[in-house]
Design a protein around this motif. Structure first.
Motif, PDB file in Angstrom:
ATOM      1  N   SER A  10      52.984  50.505  49.343  1.00 62.44           N
ATOM      2  CA  SER A  10      53.463  50.665  50.717  1.00 62.44           C
ATOM      3  C   SER A  10      52.541  49.915  51.668  1.00 62.44           C
ATOM      4  O   SER A  10      51.327  50.132  51.681  1.00 62.44           O
ATOM      5  CB  SER A  10      53.486  52.150  51.104  1.00 62.44           C
ATOM      6  N   GLN A  11      53.106  49.028  52.480  1.00 59.85           N
ATOM      7  CA  GLN A  11      52.274  48.262  53.404  1.00 59.85           C
ATOM      8  C   GLN A  11      51.706  49.151  54.507  1.00 59.85           C
ATOM      9  O   GLN A  11      50.621  48.873  55.044  1.00 59.85           O
ATOM     10  CB  GLN A  11      53.054  47.074  53.994  1.00 59.85           C
ATOM     11  N   PHE A  12      52.392  50.237  54.853  1.00 60.56           N
ATOM     12  CA  PHE A  12      51.856  51.142  55.863  1.00 60.56           C
ATOM     13  C   PHE A  12      50.702  51.967  55.291  1.00 60.56           C
ATOM     14  O   PHE A  12      49.761  52.307  56.024  1.00 60.56           O
ATOM     15  CB  PHE A  12      52.961  52.040  56.403  1.00 60.56           C
ATOM     16  N   CYS A  13      50.742  52.252  53.999  1.00 59.13           N
ATOM     17  CA  CYS A  13      49.586  52.883  53.348  1.00 59.13           C
ATOM     18  C   CYS A  13      48.428  51.901  53.280  1.00 59.13           C
ATOM     19  O   CYS A  13      47.265  52.290  53.447  1.00 59.13           O
ATOM     20  CB  CYS A  13      49.968  53.365  51.949  1.00 59.13           C
ATOM     21  N   GLU A  14      48.728  50.634  53.041  1.00 54.61           N
ATOM     22  CA  GLU A  14      47.665  49.630  52.998  1.00 54.61           C
ATOM     23  C   GLU A  14      47.002  49.491  54.363  1.00 54.61           C
ATOM     24  O   GLU A  14      45.782  49.293  54.455  1.00 54.61           O
ATOM     25  CB  GLU A  14      48.228  48.287  52.533  1.00 54.61           C
ATOM     26  N   LYS A  15      47.766  49.588  55.406  1.00 50.24           N
ATOM     27  CA  LYS A  15      47.204  49.580  56.765  1.00 50.24           C
ATOM     28  C   LYS A  15      46.153  50.676  56.905  1.00 50.24           C
ATOM     29  O   LYS A  15      45.050  50.434  57.415  1.00 50.24           O
ATOM     30  CB  LYS A  15      48.335  49.771  57.772  1.00 50.24           C
ATOM     31  N   VAL A  16      46.467  51.882  56.436  1.00 49.71           N
ATOM     32  CA  VAL A  16      45.530  53.005  56.532  1.00 49.71           C
ATOM     33  C   VAL A  16      44.331  52.789  55.604  1.00 49.71           C
ATOM     34  O   VAL A  16      43.179  53.050  55.986  1.00 49.71           O
ATOM     35  CB  VAL A  16      46.241  54.331  56.211  1.00 49.71           C
ATOM     36  N   ARG A  17      44.583  52.299  54.387  1.00 52.60           N
ATOM     37  CA  ARG A  17      43.466  52.048  53.460  1.00 52.60           C
ATOM     38  C   ARG A  17      42.485  51.037  54.050  1.00 52.60           C
ATOM     39  O   ARG A  17      41.272  51.164  53.906  1.00 52.60           O
ATOM     40  CB  ARG A  17      44.006  51.560  52.115  1.00 52.60           C
ATOM     41  N   LEU A  18      43.025  50.020  54.714  1.00 52.44           N
ATOM     42  CA  LEU A  18      42.167  49.004  55.316  1.00 52.44           C
ATOM     43  C   LEU A  18      41.334  49.601  56.456  1.00 52.44           C
ATOM     44  O   LEU A  18      40.149  49.279  56.614  1.00 52.44           O
ATOM     45  CB  LEU A  18      43.022  47.843  55.822  1.00 52.44           C
ATOM     46  N   ILE A  19      41.935  50.480  57.244  1.00 48.44           N
ATOM     47  CA  ILE A  19      41.199  51.162  58.317  1.00 48.44           C
ATOM     48  C   ILE A  19      40.089  52.026  57.730  1.00 48.44           C
ATOM     49  O   ILE A  19      38.949  52.012  58.214  1.00 48.44           O
ATOM     50  CB  ILE A  19      42.156  52.013  59.174  1.00 48.44           C
ATOM     51  N   GLY A  88      45.160  47.588  75.938  1.00 46.66           N
ATOM     52  CA  GLY A  88      46.600  47.356  76.058  1.00 46.66           C
ATOM     53  C   GLY A  88      47.088  46.288  75.095  1.00 46.66           C
ATOM     54  O   GLY A  88      48.139  46.445  74.448  1.00 46.66           O
ATOM     55  N   GLN A  89      46.358  45.197  74.978  1.00 45.52           N
ATOM     56  CA  GLN A  89      46.741  44.131  74.060  1.00 45.52           C
ATOM     57  C   GLN A  89      46.715  44.622  72.611  1.00 45.52           C
ATOM     58  O   GLN A  89      47.615  44.310  71.823  1.00 45.52           O
ATOM     59  CB  GLN A  89      45.807  42.941  74.234  1.00 45.52           C
ATOM     60  N   CYS A  90      45.686  45.382  72.278  1.00 44.37           N
ATOM     61  CA  CYS A  90      45.556  45.911  70.924  1.00 44.37           C
ATOM     62  C   CYS A  90      46.740  46.798  70.558  1.00 44.37           C
ATOM     63  O   CYS A  90      47.359  46.636  69.498  1.00 44.37           O
ATOM     64  CB  CYS A  90      44.246  46.686  70.804  1.00 44.37           C
ATOM     65  N   LEU A  91      47.065  47.746  71.450  1.00 45.63           N
ATOM     66  CA  LEU A  91      48.154  48.681  71.171  1.00 45.63           C
ATOM     67  C   LEU A  91      49.506  47.968  71.147  1.00 45.63           C
ATOM     68  O   LEU A  91      50.396  48.333  70.373  1.00 45.63           O
ATOM     69  CB  LEU A  91      48.159  49.799  72.208  1.00 45.63           C
ATOM     70  N   LEU A  92      49.655  46.959  71.990  1.00 45.30           N
ATOM     71  CA  LEU A  92      50.910  46.199  72.015  1.00 45.30           C
ATOM     72  C   LEU A  92      51.108  45.453  70.701  1.00 45.30           C
ATOM     73  O   LEU A  92      52.205  45.469  70.118  1.00 45.30           O
ATOM     74  CB  LEU A  92      50.888  45.216  73.186  1.00 45.30           C
ATOM     75  N   ILE A  93      50.062  44.792  70.215  1.00 47.93           N
ATOM     76  CA  ILE A  93      50.161  44.048  68.956  1.00 47.93           C
ATOM     77  C   ILE A  93      50.392  45.004  67.788  1.00 47.93           C
ATOM     78  O   ILE A  93      51.176  44.713  66.880  1.00 47.93           O
ATOM     79  CB  ILE A  93      48.897  43.197  68.734  1.00 47.93           C
ATOM     80  N   GLU A  94      49.719  46.158  67.819  1.00 40.36           N
ATOM     81  CA  GLU A  94      49.904  47.131  66.731  1.00 40.36           C
ATOM     82  C   GLU A  94      51.349  47.596  66.647  1.00 40.36           C
ATOM     83  O   GLU A  94      51.950  47.647  65.569  1.00 40.36           O
ATOM     84  CB  GLU A  94      48.965  48.325  66.956  1.00 40.36           C
ATOM     85  N   GLU A  95      51.933  47.921  67.788  1.00 38.47           N
ATOM     86  CA  GLU A  95      53.324  48.380  67.815  1.00 38.47           C
ATOM     87  C   GLU A  95      54.270  47.261  67.384  1.00 38.47           C
ATOM     88  O   GLU A  95      55.201  47.482  66.608  1.00 38.47           O
ATOM     89  CB  GLU A  95      53.674  48.857  69.231  1.00 38.47           C
ATOM     90  N   TRP A  96      54.012  46.044  67.874  1.00 43.12           N
ATOM     91  CA  TRP A  96      54.846  44.896  67.476  1.00 43.12           C
ATOM     92  C   TRP A  96      54.769  44.654  65.973  1.00 43.12           C
ATOM     93  O   TRP A  96      55.790  44.437  65.312  1.00 43.12           O
ATOM     94  CB  TRP A  96      54.390  43.644  68.222  1.00 43.12           C
ATOM     95  N   THR A 184      39.621  40.922  70.455  1.00 44.29           N
ATOM     96  CA  THR A 184      38.231  40.851  70.905  1.00 44.29           C
ATOM     97  C   THR A 184      37.399  40.091  69.882  1.00 44.29           C
ATOM     98  O   THR A 184      37.941  39.523  68.927  1.00 44.29           O
ATOM     99  CB  THR A 184      37.658  42.264  71.098  1.00 44.29           C
ATOM    100  N   GLU A 185      36.086  40.120  70.073  1.00 40.78           N
ATOM    101  CA  GLU A 185      35.188  39.447  69.146  1.00 40.78           C
ATOM    102  C   GLU A 185      34.906  40.281  67.902  1.00 40.78           C
ATOM    103  O   GLU A 185      34.182  39.837  67.006  1.00 40.78           O
ATOM    104  CB  GLU A 185      33.866  39.106  69.852  1.00 40.78           C
ATOM    105  N   GLU A 186      35.437  41.485  67.863  1.00 43.38           N
ATOM    106  CA  GLU A 186      35.315  42.356  66.706  1.00 43.38           C
ATOM    107  C   GLU A 186      36.710  42.799  66.264  1.00 43.38           C
ATOM    108  O   GLU A 186      37.654  42.767  67.059  1.00 43.38           O
ATOM    109  CB  GLU A 186      34.468  43.597  67.050  1.00 43.38           C
ATOM    110  N   PRO A 187      36.857  43.200  65.005  1.00 43.20           N
ATOM    111  CA  PRO A 187      38.173  43.667  64.546  1.00 43.20           C
ATOM    112  C   PRO A 187      38.639  44.884  65.340  1.00 43.20           C
ATOM    113  O   PRO A 187      37.835  45.740  65.711  1.00 43.20           O
ATOM    114  CB  PRO A 187      37.931  44.029  63.075  1.00 43.20           C
ATOM    115  N   THR A 188      39.917  44.940  65.607  1.00 47.35           N
ATOM    116  CA  THR A 188      40.532  46.094  66.256  1.00 47.35           C
ATOM    117  C   THR A 188      41.714  46.556  65.418  1.00 47.35           C
ATOM    118  O   THR A 188      42.043  45.956  64.378  1.00 47.35           O
ATOM    119  CB  THR A 188      41.032  45.758  67.671  1.00 47.35           C
ATOM    120  N   LEU A 189      42.356  47.615  65.890  1.00 48.32           N
ATOM    121  CA  LEU A 189      43.543  48.125  65.198  1.00 48.32           C
ATOM    122  C   LEU A 189      44.606  47.043  65.072  1.00 48.32           C
ATOM    123  O   LEU A 189      45.368  47.025  64.095  1.00 48.32           O
ATOM    124  CB  LEU A 189      44.095  49.332  65.948  1.00 48.32           C
TER     125      LEU A 189
END
Length: 263
Positions: A10-19, A88-96, A184-189
């Motif tokens: 599951s790619q959504f599980c992979e998202k969580v594993r990566l976090i 705002g940019q982070c949350l927008l990209i995450e939802e997209w 940003t200059e660091e990884p985000t969600l």
């Protein structure tokens, strides 16, 4: 220890594993068997879909809600910026990404599965009986495409998803040619979501997933055979090298996918 109820592919599980890996959190993967396992999951969480995270007595469902919870509970290495514009940019990209790479990527993958019987059975959990795997493998791809039309997964839906994803991959490649991360200059969600969800477009080649070696590096040809997208997949692979931990030994038992060969 944190417990992640999941499907390995599951790619959504992979998202969580990566976090979880990015934050350096120890967790145990619990593979949910389709059917009976989902009924047990429903009793635990009130829903049948993965991922579900259990942290002591706290149960969190949905990959986005899990991300928010982890950033609140374990604030080291934050993944959601505090600056209003960056947040705002982070949350927008995450939802997209959830709606585009996540949902449309799954549609495109189904199109690839319809064309390749071996690929189709390789993603089934090992707990699925052999006779059912054999049946699924011999079903003609054209028939699956026709059946998929009735539930919005027919040839036109696959084609539409591929067109949208090609535009998305081109856009991401252009952005990431000269930037280390999306916001940003660091990884985000945003980065963790895009990288994790892209798993089903092209499986990582490293020892990150509990899958047959023949599946590592396999991709959806219609989406990955364009050199214009190289910048994105190079970025994604570097992201995995930097932040995704190698596969851990767990007590999942017989959860390995069926060994197959994809031509």
């Amino acid at each position: 220890m944190l417990e992640l109820y999941q499907f390995e592919l599951s790619q959504f599980c992979e998202k969580v594993r990566l976090i979880l890996d990015y934050k350096g959190l120890d967790y145990r993967k619990i593979e949910v068997t389709p059917g009976v396992g989902q009924l047990k999951l429903f009793k635990l969480s009130g829903q049948r879909q993965v991922p579900v995270l259990k942290d002591g007595e706290t149960i969190i469902a949905d990959s986005t809600e899990i991300a928010f919870y982890l950033d609140r509970k374990y604030p080291e290495k934050p993944i959601i910026p505090t600056d209003p514009v960056a947040r705002g940019q982070c949350l927008l990209i995450e939802e997209w990404a959830d709606e585009s790479i996540g949902i449309k990527g799954r549609t495109a993958l189904i199109g690839a599965l319809n064309k390749n019987p071996n690929f189709r059975t390789s993603i089934l959990p090992q707990e699925v009986p052999d006779f059912l795997k054999t049946f699924i493998e011999v079903v003609p791809g054209d028939l699956l495409t026709v059946l998929g039309t009735g539930i919005g997964l027919g040839a036109e839906a696959v084609k539409s998803a591929q067109i949208s994803l090609k535009q998305d991959l081109e856009a991401l490649s252009l952005i990431l040619q000269h930037r280390s991360y999306l916001v940003t200059e660091e990884p985000t969600l945003a980065d963790l979501t895009v990288a994790g969800l892209s798993m089903i477009l092209k499986f990582p080649t490293g020892d990150y997933l509990n899958i047959p070696n023949q599946l590592k590096g396999k991709e959806i040809p219609e989406l990955t055979d364009n050199t214009n997208y190289d910048a994105f997949f190079l970025w994604r692979d570097r992201f995995y090298t930097d932040y995704r931990k190698s596969q851990r030994k767990t007590n999942l038992g017989k959860n390995n996918p069926t060994q197959i060969k994809i031509d």
